[in-house]
Structure formats: structure tokens, C-alpha cells
Scaffold this active site. Structure first.
Site, PDB file in Angstrom:
ATOM      1  NE  ARG A  39      -3.936  -1.877 -12.724  1.00  0.00           N
ATOM      2  CZ  ARG A  39      -4.468  -3.107 -12.782  1.00  0.00           C
ATOM      3  NH1 ARG A  39      -4.439  -3.787 -13.910  1.00  0.00           N
ATOM      4  NH2 ARG A  39      -5.012  -3.635 -11.688  1.00  0.00           N
ATOM      5  NE  ARG A  73      -8.223   0.320  -9.482  1.00  0.00           N
ATOM      6  CZ  ARG A  73      -8.827  -0.539 -10.310  1.00  0.00           C
ATOM      7  NH1 ARG A  73      -9.170  -0.148 -11.522  1.00  0.00           N
ATOM      8  NH2 ARG A  73      -9.059  -1.788  -9.936  1.00  0.00           N
ATOM      9  CE  LYS A 109      -8.191 -14.320 -14.626  1.00  0.00           C
ATOM     10  NZ  LYS A 109      -7.114 -13.691 -13.817  1.00  0.00           N
ATOM     11  NE  ARG A 111     -14.370 -15.167  -8.871  1.00  0.00           N
ATOM     12  CZ  ARG A 111     -13.593 -14.312  -9.504  1.00  0.00           C
ATOM     13  NH1 ARG A 111     -12.326 -14.207  -9.160  1.00  0.00           N
ATOM     14  NH2 ARG A 111     -14.053 -13.567 -10.481  1.00  0.00           N
ATOM     15  NE  ARG A 117      -6.781  -8.495  -7.109  1.00  0.00           N
ATOM     16  CZ  ARG A 117      -6.536  -7.766  -8.208  1.00  0.00           C
ATOM     17  NH1 ARG A 117      -5.897  -6.616  -8.115  1.00  0.00           N
ATOM     18  NH2 ARG A 117      -6.943  -8.186  -9.382  1.00  0.00           N
TER      19      ARG A 117
END
Length: 218
Positions: free
Chosen positions: A127, A161, A13, A88, A172
Site C-alpha cells: 500500500r 507508512r 474488515k 478484540r 500486527r
């Protein structure tokens, strides 16, 4: 144009918002930027948000809504905007509808970036971020560093992370399904949703989005 951008974590996004806003000559308004700006400027809303964040609590909708409305009142957003991360949830979507109605304007479209859950997990869990500079990011499959575990840019250590771990990513996604996905149905009832696949090279997704928005306005 006045656009809301939605999609699960890992859909790209932020990247797409930046390209689309530039192509459409409208400001990109992200929730993260709203929070950072209000906190750094020491606004009343920023102080409220910081107090909640420092306590480890979620920032209430009314604070986020207040920040968004203040930003939409600014001169550069009068002729159009691209909202990324707001609304949201349905409560925030209703508040945005109220703001638009009070100002006699309407949304032109809600762009829904569609990505399979397996791809979201692959993108985020793979990542790796540089400890020296968080802007230096790599991927274990699609953007491997020349030396495993070492940043190509500065030689710093690459690490995963904690919020990029597979379990965190899946959590999430669950939050997205529960809180944010209902706004897609909310906006479908208004005939505003345009859904595109967010798979493929960035420039192809951008072109797909531009084509879909133009078709929707035709």
C-alpha cells in the site's frame, strides 16, 4: 441482526463492515470510531483513553468496554448492530456476553474473514499513501498510480507508512494470533462462527458474507 466481524489486519474488515451494515440496515460500530467520538466529545471515557494514548500505553479493556456498551445503548443499535474491532480479546468477548445477557438479547453470528498470511502482507506492505491526503491510497500491484510515486488525485507524493512496512505487518499479525484469534474459538463453542474467504473482488466477498449469514439464520 447483531453481528461481530473478525479477521486479521488486511482482511478488509472496514470495507466489508460498511457494505454489510448498509445491506442489513444496521449501524457499523468500529473501535476506531468509538475512540474518536469519545475523545472529540470529551467524555469521561474519552479523557481516560486519551491519557493512556498520549502516554503511549494501551487503553485498558474496561475503558474500551465502557465505550462499546454506551454505544450499544443508543437508539439506532436497539434493533441490531455490526461490531468491527470489538471484542478484540476474550476478556472483551466475555464482557459483551454479559452486556447482551443483561439486556436479554443475543448475537446472531460472528463473521470470520479468512485470509492467508501471505496475502495480508502483500495487501498491506504494497500500500502507498498520499502525503497530501491519506484517503488517496494506491497499491504497487493491484492499484498502480499512472506515474510511479505520484498520486493520481492531487499530484502529491506517495509513500509507505511506517505501520505498512512488512515487519510491522507481521508483528500486527502476531498480535492478532495471540490476542484476537482466541475469540473465534470462544464463539465457536457457542455455535456462532461463520467463516468465509475474504479473497476476491469486494462485491463478491460481500455477497459471500450475506449468503453465509442468511444460511446461518435459516
Amino acid at each position: 441482526m447483531r453481528i461481530v466481524l473478525v479477521g486479521p489486519p488486511g482482511a478488509g474488515k472496514g470495507t466489508q463492515a460498511a457494505y454489510l451494515a448498509k445491506n442489513l440496515s444496521i449501524p457499523h460500530i468500529s473501535t476506531g470510531d468509538l475512540f474518536r467520538a469519545n475523545i472529540s466529545q470529551g467524555t469521561d471515557l474519552g479523557k481516560q483513553a486519551k491519557a493512556y494514548m498520549d502516554a503511549g500505553d494501551l487503553v485498558p479493556d474496561e475503558v474500551t468496554i465502557g465505550m462499546a456498551e454506551d454505544r450499544l445503548d443508543q437508539a439506532d443499535a436497539v434493533e441490531g448492530f455490526l461490531l468491527d474491532g470489538f471484542p478484540r480479546n476474550v476478556n472483551q468477548a466475555r464482557a459483551l456476553d454479559g452486556y447482551l445477557e443483561r439486556n436479554a438479547i443475543r448475537l446472531d453470528g460472528v463473521l470470520d474473514l479468512e485470509v492467508p498470511e501471505s496475502e495480508v502482507v502483500r495487501r498491506i506492505a504494497g500500500r502507498r499513501t498520499c502525503r497530501n491526503n491519506s484517503a488517496h491510497t494506491f497499491h504497487v500491484e493491484s492499484r498502480k498510480p499512472k506515474t510511479d510515486g505520484v498520486c493520481d488525485e492531487c499530484g502529491g507524493e506517495l509513500y509507505q507508512r511506517s505501520d505498512d512496512s512488512e515487519q510491522t505487518v507481521r508483528n500486527r499479525i502476531e498480535v492478532y494470533h495471540r490476542e484476537t484469534e482466541p475469540i473465534i474459538e470462544f464463539y465457536k463453542q457457542q455455535g456462532l462462527v461463520v467463516t468465509i474467504s475474504a479473497l476476491g473482488p469486494v462485491h463478491e466477498v460481500t455477497q459471500r458474507a450475506m449468503d453465509a449469514l442468511r444460511r446461518d439464520q435459516a
